[in-house]
Design an enzyme around this catalytic site. Structure first.
Site, PDB file in Angstrom:
ATOM      1  N   GLY A  58       0.825  -1.199   0.000  1.00 42.32           N
ATOM      2  CA  GLY A  58       0.000   0.000   0.000  1.00 42.32           C
ATOM      3  C   GLY A  58       0.855   1.243   0.000  1.00 42.32           C
ATOM      4  O   GLY A  58       2.067   1.188   0.219  1.00 42.32           O
TER       5      GLY A  58
ATOM      6  N   GLY B  40      -0.382   2.904   7.489  1.00 46.43           N
ATOM      7  CA  GLY B  40      -0.297   2.186   8.760  1.00 46.43           C
ATOM      8  C   GLY B  40       0.225   0.773   8.654  1.00 46.43           C
ATOM      9  O   GLY B  40      -0.101  -0.062   9.494  1.00 46.43           O
ATOM     10  N   LYS B  41       1.060   0.483   7.642  1.00 49.68           N
ATOM     11  CA  LYS B  41       1.559  -0.888   7.480  1.00 49.68           C
ATOM     12  C   LYS B  41       2.476  -1.273   8.638  1.00 49.68           C
ATOM     13  O   LYS B  41       2.333  -2.342   9.237  1.00 49.68           O
ATOM     14  CB  LYS B  41       2.308  -1.009   6.146  1.00 49.68           C
ATOM     15  N   THR B  42       3.432  -0.410   8.954  1.00 50.10           N
ATOM     16  CA  THR B  42       4.388  -0.728  10.028  1.00 50.10           C
ATOM     17  C   THR B  42       3.710  -0.745  11.390  1.00 50.10           C
ATOM     18  O   THR B  42       3.918  -1.661  12.197  1.00 50.10           O
ATOM     19  CB  THR B  42       5.544   0.287  10.019  1.00 50.10           C
TER      20      THR B  42
ATOM     21  N   SER C  21      -3.796   0.761 -18.633  1.00 50.68           N
ATOM     22  CA  SER C  21      -5.167   1.037 -18.199  1.00 50.68           C
ATOM     23  C   SER C  21      -5.703   2.364 -18.709  1.00 50.68           C
ATOM     24  O   SER C  21      -6.886   2.669 -18.522  1.00 50.68           O
ATOM     25  CB  SER C  21      -5.255   0.999 -16.673  1.00 50.68           C
TER      26      SER C  21
ATOM     27  N   LYS D 295      -8.373   3.609  -7.411  1.00 54.58           N
ATOM     28  CA  LYS D 295      -8.880   4.453  -8.481  1.00 54.58           C
ATOM     29  C   LYS D 295     -10.277   4.986  -8.148  1.00 54.58           C
ATOM     30  O   LYS D 295     -10.594   6.168  -8.405  1.00 54.58           O
ATOM     31  CB  LYS D 295      -8.903   3.674  -9.793  1.00 54.58           C
TER      32      LYS D 295
END
Length: 825
Positions: A365, A370-372, A688, A731
């Protein structure tokens, strides 16, 4: 040292008598000598007792062989002994007897009278003659001088011995005093005792002293020469050997041996597997055979310390209370339901199967979502230790696997180091920024991670430094990345990818109110009685002052507001500060962003596309203009090869279907199309944007405007088919924040709409297409009644005339989904 004392009661005439006899071992007693005598043999004890009962006189004679226990014949004793007087007898607890005896005179053993219960011998006293001629006087002076020199040369006798020798006037007593020297052997003392003639006795001790003085002087010379030749290492070795000898005498352990013993105990108590323990003990044995001054000792000690310090069988107990774990996850993070659900599922399985292998999760992401911090929250919810290792910029394989011990200063890799730091063999281990790994001549760290992150292999992970397997299967590995594409395919295949596409506006506001504001209040020493931020202000803050998928910049702006309020409080402001939109401009300045604002009017030759960047989803305008010229078309805006090919495919489809689209053939022969994608400084690529470029080109060629309130994404083929794309949620979020009322998506992405939050699905009409004809029907303004544009980021109170109904479908993307990189995805 025994004291020399002249006894005036000693008989002066020669006479024969029968006396109890004690045989001495390696001890010779001289006349005038007072010594303690410890006796343990039964016959000797009986002899002492008999002597005390008969007048305290006893014969003391040295036996020829010290190892003999029983004396039965006079020939087993030396012929000359000493007549002694017993001064004191003490019976000890162990059955032995300690006696204080004083030598009286020499005696000769003539024969045994009895051998039981103790020895009784017939002895003849041998008194000393005391000649006073010049020769004797000269000999005495010589012996006294030699005694002085002997003492000064470092003899092992006290300095008072030389003074005592100078004060003795009896020649026989002077000669006997030399027998006090520890350098004189038992045989030499016995020879001196058997020398009855005083002059010969003086000559004998003079020869002895002269030889000892020469030995001491030679010893001193040798030591002086050797000392000058010894270097520092040799001196240290000698000192250590002497220290060892001293410690052995004192009953103390050698420091190296004590260290080796300590290491052995640590190895035995560490709980390591048998194979590893055998290896560790082998290294300890090798250390014991190496001199302590060798550098190899330190290398081995460090290696064994690493083996001992690892948590081979130390684990933290998992918190298997599902409700409590869910509460902790909700307490730390808002939203992120998929990840929370995955962790709770793992805990649920752990309650049923204790030997389940830990999953390898990959959180993908944009920054700031807020991954860590989510990794820390997972560790807290599970009751495990948390360790983090940043992989950004790591180029050396040894960072993962460690260096071999042949290198100076070698250490284990950071995986093993982090496991040791955690003190547990089942921590939550976060590998941050796995997509930022590098590769150069030192190796490929991503290849080294293949073993670490493979559940089938990491139970025998072998570090180059340790050279023994360590079980990593209990570790819960979590990797993080901003983009999935840079991660090598073999490494990506070993991980369970969980997408964190970003937060909606409502989620950002809730995160700000629930988590960021209390955190910043605490950091700046404020309370909610000092400051209040209204909901409208939060919306404005998110829309106009941040441009991100996460909340990192939102937290910075909140901190900026808190600093301004903290200064006001420090300057004496008492009233509560309410931050509204006007105050927001005062604190942070004018708005910085207009997040992808759509066109104000319908435009000809311009269409709005949806892209995914490293910071989340965004919108991009595709502009096409028609001009005279014979070139096929011109592409600008730093477009990548894939995007250029999409534009060519779109143009080919348009030319093939020109008649159906109402475009004359001559247009392509006399005109050139210039396609430009703004933000030219940013590289763009990906398939895309195909339908977006095709729509803009058709609009430019036909003169029909494109709806201003519509955004689109999809890949185009030469036959006009619309293929699915990735990053759908990001998107859609970008389209929502830009104010779009309608979004055109590939039909095959219908199943992915279930991931879109309900609040957004209620505000945006989704048109699902599988051909360009359907795209043009929805995008071109063929009808005069447009939908009313929605304010960007507005709430969900508006109603659509055609509410969206999305059928349920299986989540996930098709296996042949094209990869999208950078911002043209």
């Amino acid at each position: 040292m025994p004291r020399a004392k002249k006894d005036v009661s000693r008989p002066s005439e020669i006479r024969t008598r029968e006396l109890p006899l004690v045989a001495l071992r390696e001890t010779v007693i001289f006349p005038e000598m007072i010594v303690p005598l410890q006796v343990g043999r039964e016959k000797s004890v009986n002899a002492l007792n008999a002597a005390v009962a008969e007048g305290s006189l006893i014969a003391l004679v040295t036996q020829r062989h010290a190892e003999m226990e029983e004396i039965g014949d006079p020939t087993e004793l030396y012929p000359i002994g000493t007549l002694a007087k017993i001064a004191q007898v003490v019976q000890l607890q162990d059955g032995t007897v300690r006696a204080i005896v004083q030598g009286q005179s020499r005696l000769r053993v003539l024969g045994f009278v009895s051998t039981s219960p103790h020895l009784v011998a017939t002895v003849e006293e041998l008194p000393d003659a005391s000649p006073k001629d010049l020769a004797v006087t000269a000999l005495m002076k010589t012996v006294q001088a030699q005694m002085d020199q002997y003492v000064q040369s470092g003899a092992p006798v006290p300095p008072e011995a030389a003074v005592a020798a100078r004060n003795i006037t009896e020649p026989g007593l002077l000669a006997d005093m030399v027998a006090y020297s520890p350098d004189m052997s038992t045989e030499q003392r016995q020879e001196l005792l058997e020398t009855i003639d005083v002059v010969e006795r003086l000559k004998l001790v003079s020869t002895f002293l002269n030889r000892q003085v020469e030995i001491l002087e030679l010893k001193g010379k040798i030591q002086s020469e050797v000392k000058s030749e010894l270097d520092k290492t040799q001196r240290e070795y000698i000192l250590r050997e002497q220290l060892k000898a001293i410690q052995r005498e004192l009953g103390e352990d050698d420091p190296q041996q004590a260290e080796i013993h300590e290491l052995r105990e640590k190895v035995e108590q560490s709980g390591m597997p048998d194979e590893v323990r055998t290896r560790a003990l082998k290294e300890v044995d090798r250390m014991a055979r190496i001199p302590s001054a060798s550098p190899e000792v330190g290398v081995i000690r460090t290696y064994v310390d690493w083996l001992v310090g690892l948590p081979w069988n130390t684990s933290t107990e998992d918190n298997l209370d599902i409700r409590e774990a869910a509460r902790i996850l909700d307490e730390d993070h808002y939203g992120l339901e998929k990840i929370k659900e995955r962790i709770l599922e793992y805990l649920a399985v752990r309650t049923l199967a204790a030997t389940i292998r830990s999953p390898i999760l990959c959180f993908v992401g944009p920054p700031g979502v807020g991954k860590t911090s989510l990794g820390k929250s997972i560790a807290r919810a599970m009751g495990r230790k948390f360790v983090r290792m940043s992989l950004g910029g790591v180029h050396d394989e040894a960072e993962i696997r460690g260096h071999r011990r042949t290198y100076i200063g070698a250490l284990p890799g950071r995986v093993i180091q982090s496991i040791k730091t955690s003190g547990s063999n089942n921590p939550v281990f976060m590998l941050d920024e796995v997509d930022k790994l590098g590769m150069d001549f030192r190796g490929d760290p991503s290849s080294a991670l293949l073993e670490v992150l493979d559940p089938e292999q990491n139970n025998t992970f072998q570090d180059n430094y340790l050279e023994v397997p360590f079980d990593l299967s209990k570790v819960l590995f979590i990797t993080t990345a901003n983009l999935l594409d840079p991660i090598p395919a073999p490494l990506r295949d070993r991980m369970e990818v969980v997408q964190l596409p970003g937060y909606t506006q409502r989620e950002k506001v809730e995160i700000g109110k629930r988590f960021l504001v209390p955190k910043q209040l605490h950091n700046h020493g404020l309370t909610d009685k000092r400051i209040e931020i209204t909901d409208d202000t939060f919306v404005e803050l998110v829309q106009a002052y941040t441009h991100e998928a996460g909340v990192r910049n939102l937290e910075r702006e909140l901190a900026n507001i808190m600093r301004k309020v903290a200064r006001q409080v420090a300057e004496g402001r008492k009233r509560k500060t309410t931050v509204n939109r006007r105050k927001l401009v005062d604190f942070l300045g004018p708005p910085r962003f207009e997040y992808g604002e759509l066109e104000a009017e319908d435009q000809t030759g311009a269409a709005t596309g949806l892209v995914v960047t490293e910071v989340g989803g965004d919108i991009v305008a595709v502009e096409v203009t028609k001009m005279e010229g014979r070139e096929d078309f011109i592409l600008t805006g730093q477009l990548g090869d894939v995007m250029k090919e999409s534009a060519r495919a779109a143009l080919s489809w348009i030319r093939a279907n020109a008649t159906k689209l109402g475009i004359e053939r001559e247009v392509f022969e006399k005109h050139t199309l210039h396609i430009h994608v703004p933000a030219g400084a940013i590289p763009k690529d990906g398939p895309s944007a195909g339908i977006t470029m095709a729509t803009a080109m058709v609009s430019a060629l036909t003169g029909i405007p494109v709806r201003k309130d519509m955004a689109m994404t999809g890949e185009i083929t030469l036959r006009g088919r619309v293929l699915p794309i990735g990053g759908l949620k990001s998107k859609i979020l970008a389209a929502h924040l830009s104010g779009a009322r309608m979004v055109i998506l590939p039909k095959k992405n219908e199943k992915d709409l279930r991931d879109i939050p309900d609040e957004i699905r209620k505000q945006i009409k989704v048109v699902l297409v599988d051909s360009m004809d359907q795209v043009l029907d929805a995008a071109l303004r063929r009808h005069p009644q447009p939908l009313q544009p929605r304010t960007p980021g507005s709430g969900g109170d508006e109603k659509l005339t055609e509410p969206l109904a999305v059928p349920a479908g299986r989540p996930g993307f098709p296996a042949d989904q094209p990869a999208a990189i950078a911002s043209g995805r």
